[in-house]
Design an enzyme around this catalytic site. Structure first.
Site, PDB file in Angstrom:
ATOM      1  N   ASN A 103      43.460   7.261  14.936  1.00 37.48           N
ATOM      2  CA  ASN A 103      44.403   8.104  14.986  1.00 37.48           C
ATOM      3  C   ASN A 103      44.598   8.487  13.075  1.00 37.48           C
ATOM      4  OD1 ASN A 103      47.440   8.638  14.334  1.00 37.48           O
ATOM      5  ND2 ASN A 103      47.694   8.851  17.000  1.00 37.48           N
TER       6      ASN A 103
ATOM      7  N   HIS B 115      41.535  25.973  20.560  1.00 35.41           N
ATOM      8  CA  HIS B 115      43.373  25.331  20.291  1.00 35.41           C
ATOM      9  C   HIS B 115      44.220  25.567  21.524  1.00 35.41           C
ATOM     10  CE1 HIS B 115      46.959  24.773  17.643  1.00 35.41           C
ATOM     11  NE2 HIS B 115      47.111  25.033  18.709  1.00 35.41           N
TER      12      HIS B 115
ATOM     13  N   MET C 142      51.092  17.616  18.325  1.00 38.84           N
ATOM     14  CA  MET C 142      50.405  18.720  18.123  1.00 38.84           C
ATOM     15  C   MET C 142      49.886  19.233  19.828  1.00 38.84           C
ATOM     16  SD  MET C 142      48.960  18.174  14.788  1.00 38.84           S
ATOM     17  CE  MET C 142      47.329  18.509  14.852  1.00 38.84           C
TER      18      MET C 142
ATOM     19  N   HIS D  88      45.111  17.345  23.474  1.00 38.55           N
ATOM     20  CA  HIS D  88      44.903  15.781  22.374  1.00 38.55           C
ATOM     21  C   HIS D  88      45.388  14.645  24.058  1.00 38.55           C
ATOM     22  CE1 HIS D  88      48.722  16.076  20.628  1.00 38.55           C
ATOM     23  NE2 HIS D  88      47.968  14.243  21.442  1.00 38.55           N
TER      24      HIS D  88
END
Length: 369
Positions: free
Chosen positions: A97, A139, A197, A201
């Protein structure tokens, strides 16, 4: 005017009758050792629950996304990728991270110190690991868009990283006072669920202490085992709470669900540690999880959500293995947490688990592939 008053009184009578029919109830969550209040009179019908949150406010900002293909150099150091020998055609990346909550550099200049305001206050160095798992190079692709096998590959990436962490030599040198290592796998989907984000993820955190929620869960399950001789999750209720099932897993709304439409995916077989998962079971779980996401999205208007994998501490006492059982928890963000919940640890859920399970069970999904 009189007609309107009569209609209003009629509606109030119906609402009062419904509230009387489903009285509030306080249930004990035997897994986490806490009480949950179910108060259906505070909410609309279970089938009317919908999310109105803005999931991904920056979802179209792909050109600046460091998680996309071609932006690998903008990320923190990579730990491994899937396939391992891929270059630009990777499918999953596990990396450090960029803004970790813990320091992975093992450096203990001093022993744990007691420096708080109370004699029992303890502070230890913030050693641990905080990693990111990028679930797809595309994405706009989310976990629910992947095939069961692809979701299974994400689970196997979690397993691989946990296996790496539990065998690190540096762990052996952590002072005995904080020698237990806890691994928590979690995903925040949507900004209101904590995702910074929009690219799909999840995260893995490993820390050298056992958090209170984990220790409370382990102790509560141990107590059930000592009283009954059985694992609480091996004996979990499925009548009226079952959503769906696969060969190795079942999905339920727990008997004392903390949140509306909360879902648990539980292994049918007894297993204390998530990292014991094999390839076949990973794909099987991937199919069931995908189905839960599709049902949740269809019924609840694609809500933000969190999921957490609750597994036993890596260095758990062997005597506790028969009573501990890992599971995956999904929590759609449909309500907030108020002062009562924060002050008491007792949550108020406006939807009875049986009602939530029925609504999700009856969602029609044409194709789970």
């Amino acid at each position: 005017v009189n007609t309107r008053k009569k209609e209003s009184r009629s509606e109030e009578s119906v609402m009062a009758a419904e509230a009387t029919y489903r009285r509030p109830e306080i249930r004990k969550d035997a897994i986490h050792n806490r009480w949950i209040i179910f108060s259906p009179a505070r909410a609309r019908r279970p089938s009317d629950f919908k999310s109105n949150s803005d999931l991904n406010p920056n979802s179209n900002n792909r050109s600046e996304c460091p998680f996309c293909v071609g932006h690998e150099h903008e990320c923190a150091p990579e730990i491994f990728r899937v396939p391992p020998d891929s270059t630009s055609d990777w499918q999953i990346r596990v990396m450090q991270n960029l803004y970790p909550a813990l320091n992975r550099e093992l450096n203990f200049p001093n022993c744990p110190s007691e420096s708080g305001q109370c004699s029992g206050d303890v502070a230890v160095i913030g050693f641990g690991f905080h990693d990111v798992v990028i679930e797809s190079p595309v994405h706009t692709v989310h976990l629910a868009d992947l095939s069961p096998a692809q979701v299974g590959d994400v689970f196997l990436a979690y397993k691989t990283r946990i296996d790496q962490l539990r065998t690190l030599d540096s762990i052996k040198y952590v002072p005995s006072r904080v020698a237990f290592l806890t691994c928590e796998v979690f995903k925040n989907h949507g900004s209101s669920a904590g995702a910074s984000m929009s690219h799909s993820h999840s995260q893995i955190m490993a820390l050298p202490v056992v958090p209170s929620a984990v220790s409370s869960r382990i102790e509560s399950m141990k107590e059930f085992f000592e009283q009954t001789g059985k694992c609480s999750l091996c004996q979990v209720r499925t009548d009226h709470l079952l959503i769906d099932e696969s060969t190795h897993f079942l999905s339920i709304v727990p008997f004392a669900a903390t949140f509306p439409f909360e879902i648990w995916a539980i292994p049918r077989y007894h297993s204390s540690h998530f990292h014991e998962l094999d390839s076949d079971k990973a794909v099987d779980l991937g199919g069931l999880l995908k189905l839960m996401f599709v049902k949740m999205s269809s019924q609840l208007n694609n809500p933000p959500f969190n999921f957490m994998i609750h597994t036993a501490p890596l260095q758990i006492n062997p005597s506790q293995l028969p009573s501990t059982h890992w599971f995956l928890q999904i929590v759609p963000k449909l309500s907030g947490v108020g002062g009562f919940e924060m002050g008491t640890g007792c949550y108020i859920n406006p939807v009875f688990p049986e009602d939530a399970a029925k609504v999700l069970r009856e969602v029609s999904v044409p194709n789970n592939g």
